[in-house]
Design a protein around this motif. Structure first.
Motif, PDB file in Angstrom:
ATOM      1  N   THR A  89       0.809  -1.211   0.000  1.00 40.66           N
ATOM      2  CA  THR A  89       0.000   0.000   0.000  1.00 40.66           C
ATOM      3  C   THR A  89       0.844   1.262   0.000  1.00 40.66           C
ATOM      4  OG1 THR A  89      -1.700  -1.207   1.226  1.00 40.66           O
ATOM      5  CG2 THR A  89      -1.862   1.188   1.184  1.00 40.66           C
ATOM      6  N   ARG A  90       1.773   1.348   0.931  1.00 40.42           N
ATOM      7  CA  ARG A  90       2.562   2.578   1.061  1.00 40.42           C
ATOM      8  C   ARG A  90       3.434   2.825  -0.175  1.00 40.42           C
ATOM      9  NH1 ARG A  90       2.757   4.778   6.210  1.00 40.42           N
ATOM     10  NH2 ARG A  90       1.636   3.570   7.779  1.00 40.42           N
ATOM     11  N   GLU A  91       4.052   1.771  -0.694  1.00 39.54           N
ATOM     12  CA  GLU A  91       4.929   1.939  -1.859  1.00 39.54           C
ATOM     13  C   GLU A  91       4.145   2.454  -3.059  1.00 39.54           C
ATOM     14  OE1 GLU A  91       7.410  -0.934  -4.883  1.00 39.54           O
ATOM     15  OE2 GLU A  91       7.464  -1.432  -2.730  1.00 39.54           O
ATOM     16  N   GLU A  92       2.989   1.842  -3.344  1.00 42.80           N
ATOM     17  CA  GLU A  92       2.177   2.265  -4.484  1.00 42.80           C
ATOM     18  C   GLU A  92       1.610   3.662  -4.268  1.00 42.80           C
ATOM     19  OE1 GLU A  92      -0.763  -0.346  -5.871  1.00 42.80           O
ATOM     20  OE2 GLU A  92       0.598  -2.029  -6.216  1.00 42.80           O
ATOM     21  N   PHE A  93       1.218   3.944  -3.019  1.00 47.66           N
ATOM     22  CA  PHE A  93       0.611   5.240  -2.706  1.00 47.66           C
ATOM     23  C   PHE A  93       1.605   6.373  -2.956  1.00 47.66           C
ATOM     24  CE2 PHE A  93      -0.109   8.526   0.620  1.00 47.66           C
ATOM     25  CZ  PHE A  93      -1.298   9.040   0.127  1.00 47.66           C
ATOM     26  N   TYR A  94       2.812   6.241  -2.410  1.00 49.01           N
ATOM     27  CA  TYR A  94       3.789   7.316  -2.541  1.00 49.01           C
ATOM     28  C   TYR A  94       4.380   7.392  -3.944  1.00 49.01           C
ATOM     29  CZ  TYR A  94       3.502   7.890   2.508  1.00 49.01           C
ATOM     30  OH  TYR A  94       3.041   8.131   3.773  1.00 49.01           O
ATOM     31  N   ALA A  95       4.389   6.283  -4.675  1.00 49.74           N
ATOM     32  CA  ALA A  95       4.949   6.276  -6.026  1.00 49.74           C
ATOM     33  C   ALA A  95       4.077   7.062  -7.002  1.00 49.74           C
ATOM     34  CB  ALA A  95       5.121   4.843  -6.518  1.00 49.74           C
TER      35      ALA A  95
ATOM     36  N   LEU B 210      -2.118   9.428   4.168  1.00 52.94           N
ATOM     37  CA  LEU B 210      -2.703   8.079   4.077  1.00 52.94           C
ATOM     38  C   LEU B 210      -4.118   8.054   4.630  1.00 52.94           C
ATOM     39  CD1 LEU B 210       0.205   5.600   4.911  1.00 52.94           C
ATOM     40  CD2 LEU B 210      -1.274   5.550   2.895  1.00 52.94           C
ATOM     41  N   GLY B 211      -4.347   8.794   5.722  1.00 52.32           N
ATOM     42  CA  GLY B 211      -5.685   8.832   6.312  1.00 52.32           C
ATOM     43  C   GLY B 211      -6.691   9.465   5.369  1.00 52.32           C
TER      44      GLY B 211
ATOM     45  N   ILE C 218      -6.522   5.823  -3.651  1.00 44.06           N
ATOM     46  CA  ILE C 218      -6.453   7.041  -4.448  1.00 44.06           C
ATOM     47  C   ILE C 218      -5.290   7.867  -3.931  1.00 44.06           C
ATOM     48  CG2 ILE C 218      -7.625   9.216  -4.955  1.00 44.06           C
ATOM     49  CD1 ILE C 218     -10.261   7.680  -4.943  1.00 44.06           C
ATOM     50  N   SER C 219      -4.340   8.192  -4.788  1.00 39.88           N
ATOM     51  CA  SER C 219      -3.132   8.888  -4.345  1.00 39.88           C
ATOM     52  C   SER C 219      -3.095  10.355  -4.749  1.00 39.88           C
ATOM     53  CB  SER C 219      -1.883   8.178  -4.910  1.00 39.88           C
ATOM     54  OG  SER C 219      -1.977   8.068  -6.317  1.00 39.88           O
ATOM     55  N   ILE C 220      -4.011  10.776  -5.632  1.00 40.96           N
ATOM     56  CA  ILE C 220      -4.079  12.171  -6.082  1.00 40.96           C
ATOM     57  C   ILE C 220      -5.429  12.743  -5.688  1.00 40.96           C
ATOM     58  CG2 ILE C 220      -4.056  13.679  -8.110  1.00 40.96           C
ATOM     59  CD1 ILE C 220      -2.259  11.666  -9.481  1.00 40.96           C
TER      60      ILE C 220
ATOM     61  N   LEU D 285     -17.791  12.882  -3.612  1.00 43.72           N
ATOM     62  CA  LEU D 285     -16.730  12.336  -4.463  1.00 43.72           C
ATOM     63  C   LEU D 285     -15.562  13.319  -4.579  1.00 43.72           C
ATOM     64  CD1 LEU D 285     -18.932  10.772  -7.285  1.00 43.72           C
ATOM     65  CD2 LEU D 285     -17.653   9.530  -5.538  1.00 43.72           C
ATOM     66  N   ALA D 286     -15.832  14.609  -4.325  1.00 41.15           N
ATOM     67  CA  ALA D 286     -14.772  15.618  -4.335  1.00 41.15           C
ATOM     68  C   ALA D 286     -14.142  15.803  -2.953  1.00 41.15           C
ATOM     69  CB  ALA D 286     -15.328  16.953  -4.822  1.00 41.15           C
ATOM     70  N   HIS D 287     -14.509  14.984  -1.989  1.00 47.00           N
ATOM     71  CA  HIS D 287     -13.973  15.097  -0.621  1.00 47.00           C
ATOM     72  C   HIS D 287     -12.444  15.041  -0.638  1.00 47.00           C
ATOM     73  CE1 HIS D 287     -13.811  14.721   3.697  1.00 47.00           C
ATOM     74  NE2 HIS D 287     -13.214  13.547   3.621  1.00 47.00           N
ATOM     75  N   ASN D 288     -11.825  15.972   0.070  1.00 46.19           N
ATOM     76  CA  ASN D 288     -10.359  16.121   0.123  1.00 46.19           C
ATOM     77  C   ASN D 288      -9.768  16.551  -1.212  1.00 46.19           C
ATOM     78  OD1 ASN D 288     -10.000  15.434   2.865  1.00 46.19           O
ATOM     79  ND2 ASN D 288     -10.083  13.253   2.372  1.00 46.19           N
ATOM     80  N   GLY D 289     -10.606  17.055  -2.117  1.00 44.65           N
ATOM     81  CA  GLY D 289     -10.133  17.496  -3.419  1.00 44.65           C
ATOM     82  C   GLY D 289     -10.843  18.753  -3.866  1.00 44.65           C
TER      83      GLY D 289
END
Length: 512
Positions: free
Chosen positions: A179-185, A243-244, A266-268, A297-301
């Motif tokens: 999870t972390r590797e894919e998220f930050y990549a 991550l949260g 979702i990383s972006i 759906l736009a939450h945090n964006g």
């Protein structure tokens, strides 16, 4: 024989455990109870076909299935797999000793293959929370559920694989996601960049301020001046998701079935741009079977509303409460759900019906009354909730033909991140507040108090522009953000002057 199989129901963005109790006795009747909807009741025919195609006999005994708790309505076709496994276990076709260690979900096709479901992520989170060893679900949802650590996730293609697994005749391959590797990549992958934008330095600066403080923005200008182009590049300068935040955002998209087959976190930050013909329900969420709307759906964006006056007035007015509370509560006769809705509102509009009011070269053919009537499609209370109102003028030819690239998004983003870090440290002890746009009156008095010179400047602006108390608060919040971008502990008069300058529509002479 009585057996129990475990599944889950999604309510809002959280899951609730559903225990499917199957009792097989002498007789030839079939009963399904526990408040199932039509899609669940229709599962009987899908299960019969799936069992026959895969060489299993449909139990001919008296079968009673209860979906507990019975006061929660069971909706959708995702219960097909646990119902089928429960019926086979009650008929002793399947060994039932491992059933209590796994949570099962999946829709069956007539040939026994499994179709994807909605809400796999919140269901997987619930399975881990309740101590299940693993979860079995369709292969298309496996990566989505495998985001949850300390839970073994098996993605399967058809019913036969599940039956053979419980009978010990076949091993299933678990899905493992770093999870972390894919998220930050994937956090810094953007197709659009501010380096591509020629000119518009004042608008770029305004968007940088908005990104740094989480403020709402309205871009107003003639057609082709670059409003949409600038707005679509805003996510590239927003701070990366934590991550949260990513987990909460992914849960919403999972419940709405928007993640697709690749799944994963979702990383972006989301960027939603609904068409102006959207309905109230599609914007806020709801329906007979409540689903998240565009604001969730736009939450945090970013929620981008292009051609703002063309939206239905009712649609725009329902945004007022979520903009303040950062959540939306949907009440229906049979349920009451709450979805998070913490988003940046970015809107664009033409200044008049013909689009060329205040244009430097093209004449406007609208009368002053038409211009004002067009602007009045946006209510005062909604405009009050928009912190920055920016006029976008067309780019002159000299700047358009300039081959030198503008300042890239990565450089602007660094300044935005530094400002956000200051805000996070400042509001560490205040739950639910992470940026300046979320400050309440108490926090404003603590952290956004202007000096005497700034207070006099603000008083003059309030009197001259006839601003409301909410606009006063918005100016202070924006000034606090400008100070954070400069690393200043206090708000200076220059910061207030810039913040007041971002209230273009409040000028008495703007619409003639």
């Amino acid at each position: 024989m009585l057996v129990k199989v475990f599944a889950a129901a999604v309510q809002g963005i959280d899951a609730t455990l559903i225990t499917i109790e199957v009792n097989s006795t002498r007789g030839c009747m079939f009963y399904l109870v526990g408040l199932p909807d039509s899609a669940v009741k229709e599962s009987h025919q899908r299960i019969i076909s799936a069992l026959q195609v895969n060489g299993y006999k449909m139990p001919t005994s008296n079968i009673v299935i209860n979906m507990a708790p019975a006061d929660i309505r069971k909706e959708g076709s995702a219960y097909d797999l646990p119902l089928a496994i429960g019926m086979l276990a009650a008929n002793e076709t399947i060994q039932s000793d491992k059933l209590d260690r796994y949570l099962l979900m999946g829709e069956l096709s007539l040939d026994g293959s499994l179709q994807p479901i909605k809400g796999a992520l919140p269901i997987a989170i619930k399975a881990r929370e309740l101590g299940f060893e693993g979860m079995i679900l369709p292969q298309q949802n496996a990566r989505e559920a495998a985001v949850v650590n300390n839970l073994t996730v098996y993605g399967v293609e058809n019913l036969r694989e599940v039956v053979e697994f419980f009978n010990g005749n076949q091993e299933l391959a678990s899905t493992i996601v770093n999870t972390r590797e894919e998220f930050y990549a994937r956090q810094n992958t953007f197709d659009l960049d501010f380096a591509d934008v020629k000119g518009q330095e004042n608008v770029k600066r305004a968007l940088e301020v908005a990104a740094a403080g989480g403020h709402n923005v309205l871009l107003i200008g003639s057609p082709g001046s670059g409003k949409s182009m600038l707005a679509k590049r805003l996510p590239s300068i927003l701070p990366p998701l934590s991550l949260g935040e990513s987990l909460e955002t992914t849960k919403i998209h999972s419940v709405a079935g928007k993640l697709g087959k690749d799944g994963g976190l979702i990383s972006i930050r989301p960027f939603r741009d609904p068409h102006h013909t959207i309905s109230n329900v599609a914007m806020t969420g709801g329906g007979s079977f409540p689903q998240p709307g565009e604001i969730s759906l736009a939450h945090n964006g970013v929620l981008f509303l292009d051609e703002l006056p063309e939206f239905s007035r009712n649609v725009l007015e329902v945004l007022r409460q979520p903009l303040e509370d950062r959540k939306i509560s949907i009440s229906r006769v049979k349920c009451n759900v709450e979805y998070p809705a913490s988003f940046m509102l970015v809107a664009s509009m033409n200044p008049c019906p013909c689009g060329y009011y205040n244009h430097p070269t093209k004449p406007c053919v609208c009368s002053p009354g038409q211009v004002q009537k067009y602007l009045n499609r946006i209510s005062g209370p909604l405009l009050d909730r928009i912190d920055l109102q920016i006029e976008v003028t067309p780019v002159p030819f000299e700047k358009m033909s300039d081959i030198c690239p503008g300042e890239p998004s990565v450089v602007i983003r660094e300044r935005v991140v530094r400002a956000r870090q200051l805000q996070q440290e400042r509001y560490t002890q205040v739950p639910g507040v992470y940026c300046n746009a979320q400050m309440n009156s108490k926090l404003l008095s603590l952290y956004a108090r202007p000096d005497e010179r700034g207070l006099a400047l603000l008083k003059g602006a309030m009197t001259r522009l006839n601003l409301s108390a909410r606009a006063y608060d918005r100016i202070l919040k924006v000034a606090r953000t400008i100070a954070d971008l400069e690393g200043s502990e206090s708000i200076q008069s220059a910061h207030l002057a810039e913040a007041i300058g971002y209230r273009n529509l409040d000028r008495e002479d703007w619409a003639g």
